[in-house]
Design a protein around this motif. Sequence first.
Motif, PDB file in Angstrom:
ATOM      1  N   MET A 111      41.059  33.079  30.987  1.00 56.45           N
ATOM      2  CA  MET A 111      42.068  34.002  31.495  1.00 56.45           C
ATOM      3  C   MET A 111      41.416  35.177  32.216  1.00 56.45           C
ATOM      4  O   MET A 111      41.848  35.585  33.302  1.00 56.45           O
ATOM      5  N   THR A 112      40.382  35.731  31.626  1.00 59.19           N
ATOM      6  CA  THR A 112      39.700  36.872  32.225  1.00 59.19           C
ATOM      7  C   THR A 112      39.053  36.492  33.547  1.00 59.19           C
ATOM      8  O   THR A 112      39.161  37.231  34.539  1.00 59.19           O
ATOM      9  N   ALA A 113      38.385  35.355  33.578  1.00 62.65           N
ATOM     10  CA  ALA A 113      37.718  34.917  34.807  1.00 62.65           C
ATOM     11  C   ALA A 113      38.722  34.705  35.932  1.00 62.65           C
ATOM     12  O   ALA A 113      38.507  35.137  37.071  1.00 62.65           O
ATOM     13  N   ILE A 114      39.826  34.047  35.628  1.00 62.53           N
ATOM     14  CA  ILE A 114      40.844  33.790  36.650  1.00 62.53           C
ATOM     15  C   ILE A 114      41.465  35.095  37.126  1.00 62.53           C
ATOM     16  O   ILE A 114      41.736  35.284  38.320  1.00 62.53           O
ATOM     17  N   GLY A 115      41.689  36.029  36.211  1.00 57.63           N
ATOM     18  CA  GLY A 115      42.291  37.303  36.579  1.00 57.63           C
ATOM     19  C   GLY A 115      41.466  38.105  37.561  1.00 57.63           C
ATOM     20  O   GLY A 115      42.017  38.891  38.344  1.00 57.63           O
ATOM     21  N   PHE A 116      40.168  37.890  37.571  1.00 50.59           N
ATOM     22  CA  PHE A 116      39.312  38.653  38.463  1.00 50.59           C
ATOM     23  C   PHE A 116      39.304  38.123  39.890  1.00 50.59           C
ATOM     24  O   PHE A 116      38.562  38.628  40.735  1.00 50.59           O
ATOM     25  N   THR A 117      40.110  37.118  40.168  1.00 48.86           N
ATOM     26  CA  THR A 117      40.325  36.755  41.566  1.00 48.86           C
ATOM     27  C   THR A 117      41.286  37.731  42.234  1.00 48.86           C
ATOM     28  O   THR A 117      41.395  37.758  43.464  1.00 48.86           O
ATOM     29  N   GLY A 118      41.975  38.555  41.430  1.00 48.11           N
ATOM     30  CA  GLY A 118      42.940  39.511  41.960  1.00 48.11           C
ATOM     31  C   GLY A 118      42.374  40.456  43.004  1.00 48.11           C
ATOM     32  O   GLY A 118      42.983  40.638  44.071  1.00 48.11           O
ATOM     33  N   PRO A 119      41.216  41.106  42.749  1.00 44.59           N
ATOM     34  CA  PRO A 119      40.667  42.010  43.757  1.00 44.59           C
ATOM     35  C   PRO A 119      40.428  41.358  45.110  1.00 44.59           C
ATOM     36  O   PRO A 119      40.552  42.019  46.147  1.00 44.59           O
ATOM     37  N   ILE A 120      40.095  40.085  45.125  1.00 46.20           N
ATOM     38  CA  ILE A 120      39.884  39.404  46.399  1.00 46.20           C
ATOM     39  C   ILE A 120      41.184  39.364  47.189  1.00 46.20           C
ATOM     40  O   ILE A 120      41.225  39.690  48.386  1.00 46.20           O
ATOM     41  N   PHE A 121      42.281  38.979  46.526  1.00 44.51           N
ATOM     42  CA  PHE A 121      43.575  38.937  47.201  1.00 44.51           C
ATOM     43  C   PHE A 121      44.024  40.344  47.612  1.00 44.51           C
ATOM     44  O   PHE A 121      44.628  40.523  48.679  1.00 44.51           O
ATOM     45  N   ILE A 122      43.738  41.340  46.780  1.00 47.63           N
ATOM     46  CA  ILE A 122      44.128  42.714  47.095  1.00 47.63           C
ATOM     47  C   ILE A 122      43.364  43.230  48.303  1.00 47.63           C
ATOM     48  O   ILE A 122      43.939  43.862  49.209  1.00 47.63           O
ATOM     49  N   MET A 123      42.061  42.979  48.364  1.00 53.63           N
ATOM     50  CA  MET A 123      41.271  43.447  49.492  1.00 53.63           C
ATOM     51  C   MET A 123      41.732  42.799  50.797  1.00 53.63           C
ATOM     52  O   MET A 123      41.840  43.465  51.827  1.00 53.63           O
ATOM     53  N   ILE A 124      42.009  41.505  50.753  1.00 59.00           N
ATOM     54  CA  ILE A 124      42.501  40.819  51.951  1.00 59.00           C
ATOM     55  C   ILE A 124      43.856  41.388  52.369  1.00 59.00           C
ATOM     56  O   ILE A 124      44.110  41.667  53.546  1.00 59.00           O
ATOM     57  N   GLY A 125      44.734  41.572  51.386  1.00 58.37           N
ATOM     58  CA  GLY A 125      46.047  42.126  51.683  1.00 58.37           C
ATOM     59  C   GLY A 125      45.975  43.547  52.207  1.00 58.37           C
ATOM     60  O   GLY A 125      46.729  43.926  53.117  1.00 58.37           O
TER      61      GLY A 125
END
Length: 320
Positions: A111-125
């Motif tokens: 869960m923790t590892a998957i959750g850290f994909t969030g910053p990538i989507f945020i930076m792109i957005g």
Amino acid sequence: MILSRYQQALARRSQHWSPTTRGLLWTSAAGFIFSMLNALMRLLTQQIDPFQAQFLRYAFGLLVILPLVWRGGVANFMPKNMRDQFSRGLAHTVGLCLWFTALPQIPLADMTAIGFTGPIFIMIGAYLAFKEPMHWERWVAVALGFGGVLIVVGPKLSASGGWYHLMMLASAPVFAVSFLLTKAMTRYETPGVILVWQSITVSIITLPLALWVWAPLTGWQWLGFLVSGFLGSAGHYCLTRSFAAADISATQSAKFLDLVWSALMGFLLFSDIPSQSTIIGGVVIASATLWLARRESAKAAARKRNAAEVEAEAEANGSP
């Protein structure tokens, strides 16, 4: 009175901090609070339906901040754009439905590892929506932070969970949309207004789902949701303050400190001893965050010096 003096002292000490440093500190505080909240919610969602849990989490979040709304005046918490508040609430609710459903079904490390994909989507957005500058330091800090995450969770990832892993992964870009909407609203709404209306909109939208699966709660479960209300409201307040303080992409490296907070919570609450990979990864994550804060602070100080020199030169030359 004592609290007021501490707040004034802190304000004086932080006057020289750059906006990015302030944003990183607010983001780090939010991560610490959310780590405690996630541990509590994981326990509760193993006992009751996730849809009921997510409604109660935000309903109690609203309950604990209502006294502040009453004290500050209801009129001061009315949003300037009601449609944006409900759009953000809807986006956040979709992410919550995915996240809460997967939460009790997959290992914590996954869960923790998957959750850290969030910053990538945020930076792109943030780049696409706000045209925020993407300095190379920010990319390096995020890359190093993500590398630290892989060091921590790499040896612990399991292949179990099936579709729940995909559901958790799908929640990351949805939450990114919610956070980007929050960033946009900080231009014309106060953090308090955003916090209050997030609790209101999510509670309204999730109520029908909760009623469909409603089950009686024990006294300890009611207490747990009350605590989750305090933690959730405090965490989202810190996160909103970080969005208002600095570019959203500049603060994302601090998100990787969440693994450090999780390891600390595990040690203090459950006597879990952090593994060697957790310690090494935590050092990498913390170093990346501190390095970015120092770089951004130095750049902000240089800009101020350059502006002062230009102004002084203009005055010396008699320019208006």
